[in-house]
Design a protein around this motif. Structure first.
Motif, PDB file in Angstrom:
ATOM      1  N   GLN A   1       0.723  -1.122  -0.157  1.00 30.74           N
ATOM      2  CA  GLN A   1       0.020   0.186  -0.141  1.00 30.74           C
ATOM      3  C   GLN A   1       0.726   1.438  -0.041  1.00 30.74           C
ATOM      4  O   GLN A   1       0.640   2.307  -0.930  1.00 30.74           O
ATOM      5  N   ASN A   2       2.033   1.037   0.990  1.00 34.54           N
ATOM      6  CA  ASN A   2       2.868   2.343   0.776  1.00 34.54           C
ATOM      7  C   ASN A   2       3.437   2.660  -0.579  1.00 34.54           C
ATOM      8  O   ASN A   2       3.586   3.837  -1.004  1.00 34.54           O
ATOM      9  N   LEU A   3       4.185   1.375  -1.064  1.00 33.63           N
ATOM     10  CA  LEU A   3       4.586   1.621  -2.449  1.00 33.63           C
ATOM     11  C   LEU A   3       3.380   2.359  -3.772  1.00 33.63           C
ATOM     12  O   LEU A   3       3.615   2.920  -4.425  1.00 33.63           O
ATOM     13  N   LEU A   4       2.156   1.597  -3.479  1.00 29.09           N
ATOM     14  CA  LEU A   4       1.420   2.076  -4.477  1.00 29.09           C
ATOM     15  C   LEU A   4       1.007   3.493  -4.108  1.00 29.09           C
ATOM     16  O   LEU A   4       0.670   4.374  -5.010  1.00 29.09           O
ATOM     17  N   GLY A   5       0.824   4.177  -2.908  1.00 32.95           N
ATOM     18  CA  GLY A   5       0.803   5.516  -2.746  1.00 32.95           C
ATOM     19  C   GLY A   5       1.918   6.253  -3.427  1.00 32.95           C
ATOM     20  O   GLY A   5       1.505   7.336  -4.114  1.00 32.95           O
ATOM     21  N   ARG A   6       3.033   5.903  -3.373  1.00 33.73           N
ATOM     22  CA  ARG A   6       4.218   6.637  -3.796  1.00 33.73           C
ATOM     23  C   ARG A   6       4.192   6.499  -5.235  1.00 33.73           C
ATOM     24  O   ARG A   6       4.401   7.428  -6.121  1.00 33.73           O
ATOM     25  N   GLU A   7       3.785   5.405  -5.936  1.00 37.82           N
ATOM     26  CA  GLU A   7       3.725   4.971  -7.423  1.00 37.82           C
ATOM     27  C   GLU A   7       2.434   6.233  -7.979  1.00 37.82           C
ATOM     28  O   GLU A   7       2.578   6.260  -9.071  1.00 37.82           O
ATOM     29  N   THR A   8       1.602   6.549  -7.092  1.00 38.79           N
ATOM     30  CA  THR A   8       0.434   7.229  -7.444  1.00 38.79           C
ATOM     31  C   THR A   8       0.317   8.771  -7.069  1.00 38.79           C
ATOM     32  O   THR A   8      -0.581   9.304  -7.174  1.00 38.79           O
ATOM     33  N   ALA A   9       1.362   9.117  -6.476  1.00 36.34           N
ATOM     34  CA  ALA A   9       1.633  10.505  -6.217  1.00 36.34           C
ATOM     35  C   ALA A   9       0.567  10.636  -4.740  1.00 36.34           C
ATOM     36  O   ALA A   9      -0.020  11.878  -4.875  1.00 36.34           O
ATOM     37  N   MET A  10       0.315   9.796  -3.934  1.00 39.45           N
ATOM     38  CA  MET A  10      -0.494   9.898  -2.826  1.00 39.45           C
ATOM     39  C   MET A  10      -0.069   9.744  -1.634  1.00 39.45           C
ATOM     40  O   MET A  10       0.723   8.881  -1.508  1.00 39.45           O
ATOM     41  N   ASP A  11      -0.455  10.619  -0.538  1.00 36.65           N
ATOM     42  CA  ASP A  11       0.122  10.548   0.657  1.00 36.65           C
ATOM     43  C   ASP A  11      -0.577   9.270   1.320  1.00 36.65           C
ATOM     44  O   ASP A  11      -1.377   8.754   0.976  1.00 36.65           O
ATOM     45  N   SER A  12       0.022   8.748   2.463  1.00 39.57           N
ATOM     46  CA  SER A  12      -0.449   7.645   3.178  1.00 39.57           C
ATOM     47  C   SER A  12      -1.952   7.560   3.707  1.00 39.57           C
ATOM     48  O   SER A  12      -2.481   6.624   3.426  1.00 39.57           O
TER      49      SER A  12
END
Length: 143
Positions: free
Chosen positions: A58-69
């Protein structure tokens, strides 16, 4: 003085990059909503990354989509509620939650991908093909 240098002229909101980026984003979100039923741009982005890359934390998905945690957590929860993704603890690192597309999520992404591309085309329609390429290249330099 070059066009990119900042001058001491009075502040005018309508000429500010942040203001105009926000207005352009608002326009795109409205266009996207007309084309892609039932998904927000952030939900679509999460589905697209999972479709492209497979299971992600979930953390990497957030980074890959430019979304905070906090944002990605909410997006994942809403996608889970729709039956489009599942999440589970990572067996190798219990601190991480792995997110993956369900069969319904994969199918929905494949169905709405063309709609998302139509939204992109409508968003970029005021620009020539050359301008659109320049605009995207310039945006990429800003991020």
């Amino acid at each position: 003085m070059s066009e990119t240098e900042i001058t001491n002229d009075a502040y005018q909101l309508s000429t500010q990059v942040g203001f105009n980026l926000r207005r352009a984003n608002q326009r795109h979100v409205a266009i996207f909503a007309r084309h892609v039923d039932g998904l927000t741009p952030t939900q679509f982005a999460a589905l697209a990354r999972l479709y492209e890359q497979g299971t992600l934390s979930q953390n990497l998905l957030g980074r890959e989509t430019a979304m905070d945690s906090a944002t990605i957590k909410g997006v994942v929860e809403r996608l889970k509620a729709k039956g489009l993704v599942t999440s589970r603890p990572d067996l190798n690192d219990q601190r991480l939650r792995l997110v993956e597309l369900t069969a319904d999520g994969r199918s929905l992404f494949e169905h709405v991908e063309a709609q998302a591309l139509a939204a992109r085309a409508e968003t970029m329609a005021p620009l020539t093909a050359k301008e659109a390429a320049q605009f995207e290249a310039l945006l990429a330099k800003l991020v």
